[in-house]
Enzyme design. Sequence first.
Site, PDB file in Angstrom:
ATOM      1  CG  ASN A   1      -2.004   0.853   1.093  1.00  0.00           C
ATOM      2  OD1 ASN A   1      -2.464   1.182   0.134  1.00  0.00           O
ATOM      3  ND2 ASN A   1      -2.453   1.490   2.369  1.00  0.00           N
TER       4      ASN A   1
ATOM      5  CG  HIS B   1     -12.271  -1.466   9.273  1.00  0.00           C
ATOM      6  ND1 HIS B   1     -11.187  -0.702   8.536  1.00  0.00           N
ATOM      7  CD2 HIS B   1     -11.785  -2.880   9.491  1.00  0.00           C
ATOM      8  CE1 HIS B   1     -10.227  -1.714   8.865  1.00  0.00           C
ATOM      9  NE2 HIS B   1     -10.556  -2.686   9.406  1.00  0.00           N
TER      10      HIS B   1
ATOM     11  CE1 TYR C   1      -5.529   3.287  10.710  1.00  0.00           C
ATOM     12  CE2 TYR C   1      -6.784   2.549  12.445  1.00  0.00           C
ATOM     13  CZ  TYR C   1      -6.133   2.317  11.170  1.00  0.00           C
ATOM     14  OH  TYR C   1      -6.494   1.107  10.373  1.00  0.00           O
TER      15      TYR C   1
ATOM     16  CG  ASP D   1      -5.753  -0.844  14.503  1.00  0.00           C
ATOM     17  OD1 ASP D   1      -4.545  -0.745  15.120  1.00  0.00           O
ATOM     18  OD2 ASP D   1      -5.847  -1.209  13.234  1.00  0.00           O
TER      19      ASP D   1
ATOM     20  CG  HIS E   1      -3.003   2.431  12.940  1.00  0.00           C
ATOM     21  ND1 HIS E   1      -2.137   2.960  12.179  1.00  0.00           N
ATOM     22  CD2 HIS E   1      -3.557   1.259  12.204  1.00  0.00           C
ATOM     23  CE1 HIS E   1      -1.818   2.515  10.980  1.00  0.00           C
ATOM     24  NE2 HIS E   1      -2.891   1.410  10.610  1.00  0.00           N
TER      25      HIS E   1
ATOM     26  CD  GLU F   1      -5.414  -4.232  14.069  1.00  0.00           C
ATOM     27  OE1 GLU F   1      -6.491  -4.456  13.827  1.00  0.00           O
ATOM     28  OE2 GLU F   1      -4.525  -3.897  13.146  1.00  0.00           O
TER      29      GLU F   1
ATOM     30  CD  GLU G   1      -2.236  -3.241  10.356  1.00  0.00           C
ATOM     31  OE1 GLU G   1      -3.200  -3.711  10.467  1.00  0.00           O
ATOM     32  OE2 GLU G   1      -1.920  -2.000  10.275  1.00  0.00           O
TER      33      GLU G   1
ATOM     34  NE  ARG H   1      -4.554  -7.309  12.490  1.00  0.00           N
ATOM     35  CZ  ARG H   1      -5.148  -6.850  11.338  1.00  0.00           C
ATOM     36  NH1 ARG H   1      -6.014  -8.033  10.896  1.00  0.00           N
ATOM     37  NH2 ARG H   1      -5.487  -5.809  11.001  1.00  0.00           N
TER      38      ARG H   1
ATOM     39  CG  HIS I   1      -3.365  -6.333   7.056  1.00  0.00           C
ATOM     40  ND1 HIS I   1      -2.600  -5.618   6.278  1.00  0.00           N
ATOM     41  CD2 HIS I   1      -4.083  -5.299   7.565  1.00  0.00           C
ATOM     42  CE1 HIS I   1      -3.081  -4.502   6.333  1.00  0.00           C
ATOM     43  NE2 HIS I   1      -3.697  -4.222   7.201  1.00  0.00           N
TER      44      HIS I   1
ATOM     45  CD  GLU J   1      -8.313  -5.579   8.623  1.00  0.00           C
ATOM     46  OE1 GLU J   1      -7.038  -5.912   8.140  1.00  0.00           O
ATOM     47  OE2 GLU J   1      -8.511  -4.267   9.087  1.00  0.00           O
TER      48      GLU J   1
HETATM   49  O1  KDG Z   1      -1.346   0.556   4.682  1.00  0.00           O
HETATM   50  C1  KDG Z   1      -2.021   0.715   5.962  1.00  0.00           C
HETATM   51  C2  KDG Z   1      -3.200   0.104   6.332  1.00  0.00           C
HETATM   52  O2  KDG Z   1      -3.077  -1.222   5.863  1.00  0.00           O
HETATM   53  C3  KDG Z   1      -3.549   0.122   7.823  1.00  0.00           C
HETATM   54  O3  KDG Z   1      -3.735   1.273   8.206  1.00  0.00           O
HETATM   55  C4  KDG Z   1      -4.830  -0.672   7.869  1.00  0.00           C
HETATM   56  O4  KDG Z   1      -4.099  -0.887  10.463  1.00  0.00           O
HETATM   57  C5  KDG Z   1      -4.955  -1.213   9.419  1.00  0.00           C
HETATM   58  C6  KDG Z   1      -5.901  -2.581   9.603  1.00  0.00           C
HETATM   59  O5  KDG Z   1      -6.099  -2.821  10.753  1.00  0.00           O
HETATM   60  O6  KDG Z   1      -6.426  -2.640   8.628  1.00  0.00           O
HETATM   61 MG    MG Z   2      -4.263  -2.255  11.840  1.00  0.00          MG
END
Ligand code: KDG
Ligand code: MG
Length: 408
Positions: free
Chosen positions: A37, A122, A160, A215, A217, A241, A267, A288, A317, A344
């Site tokens: 990504n 989500h 986020y 999450d 993050h 997460e 992830e 993940r 992920h 996910e």
């Molecule tokens: O490219 C970054 C995303 O994959 C991320 O921000 C997504 O944290 C994420 C998730 O849990 O899907």
């Molecule tokens: Mg994540």
Amino acid sequence: MKITGGKVFVGGPGRNYVTLKLMTDEGVYGLGDATLNNRETLPAQYLSDYLLPALEGMDPRNSEDIWQFLYRGAYFRRGPIAMAAFGAIDMALWDIKGKLANMPVYQLLGGRSRQGAMAYAHATGADLEELCDQVAGYVAQGYKAVRVQCGIPGMPSASYAVPETKGDNRHYMTDFSGVRPKVETWDSGRYLRYMPDALAELRARFGPELHLLHDVHHRLTPREAAGFAKAVEPADLFWLEDPTPAEDQDALRLIRHHATTPIAIGEVFNSLWDCNRLIEDELIDFIRVAVTYAGGITPVRRIVDLAGMHHVRTGFHGAPSHSPISMAAQAHLNVWAPNFGIQEYLVLGTPACDALFPSDHRMEDGMIHVSEAPGLGVHFDEREAERYDWVPGSHPVVRLEDGTMWNY
Ligand code: KDG
Ligand code: MG
């Protein structure tokens, strides 16, 4: 049987999917996904300039040896760019193997352990009310698990994954206005004061059955993460997460010592060697990784087996940066893995996406049902692909209010 070459396509509806088509002298071909990504052109170039020319003439049935050739042969191995490129080749080789055997890939892994794989959606809201509306929408669609993120009162900018204002469908994973990132401002104090009560409120509104995930993050320090994991215990999360960045793996002990909230991490991991300590020391509950960034089905199967020995379940992920090809590879792993946890799933099935990647994989009542077609069970329409090109984009970056760089 020989590999005769490959083609790499970059583009797609609203995403820059990196799609590999690997050809053989017997007409059978395999598909793989190398989408990294917001850095999509890099694995694409790695494939075209270095890996595809080196694979010509090899027997595609020897997927294990080819994986070792890629990994050991790179010398400068690991890292997301190389592993996404290896992952695409590995997926394509499993696709070819399945087509030759006339079996779906999950049969080659060991067959079915379950009928379908539970997926989570989500839900995001500028505030708690909007988040609750979104959760209710997913429950009405049959989802049994929902990730919940919402705006924090007083936060200087969007947090986020959360829209700035109600009704704004901001695409937080990529801003396609260019490669120069937008800047968001973060305040851990406001988050820590607000979020435990917000999660408890969600639990009270939706009852004990719905699985709630959240999450962080990577935004908290280990000490803050330990306190937060303890403070959210009443919300009975399915998982918390990335509570803190996992480069410092010993830091995860602090969370374990203070809280029983299940932890999901991985992830951004690319290799078994990123996961093994966390798994063996039982510092996480869900792993993940993605088949793309972690190098394909071959190494991810090893991670799944190691995880199974330590009560760690899968939670691959599945952000929209993964194309239907890697989501299919994960669907095959999910239906097989004895220690499957959850998948996910961010809606891929738009008409434009289905036209580019037709398949019989389907989502029903919050469960992913794997295709019975041979191989990965996904097609790629090359004529449709001509409609798309790479579009430059970026994640936002995050700073604290005084300007200090922080984790996105
Ligand atoms: O490219 C970054 C995303 O994959 C991320 O921000 C997504 O944290 C994420 C998730 O849990 O899907
Ligand atoms: Mg994540």
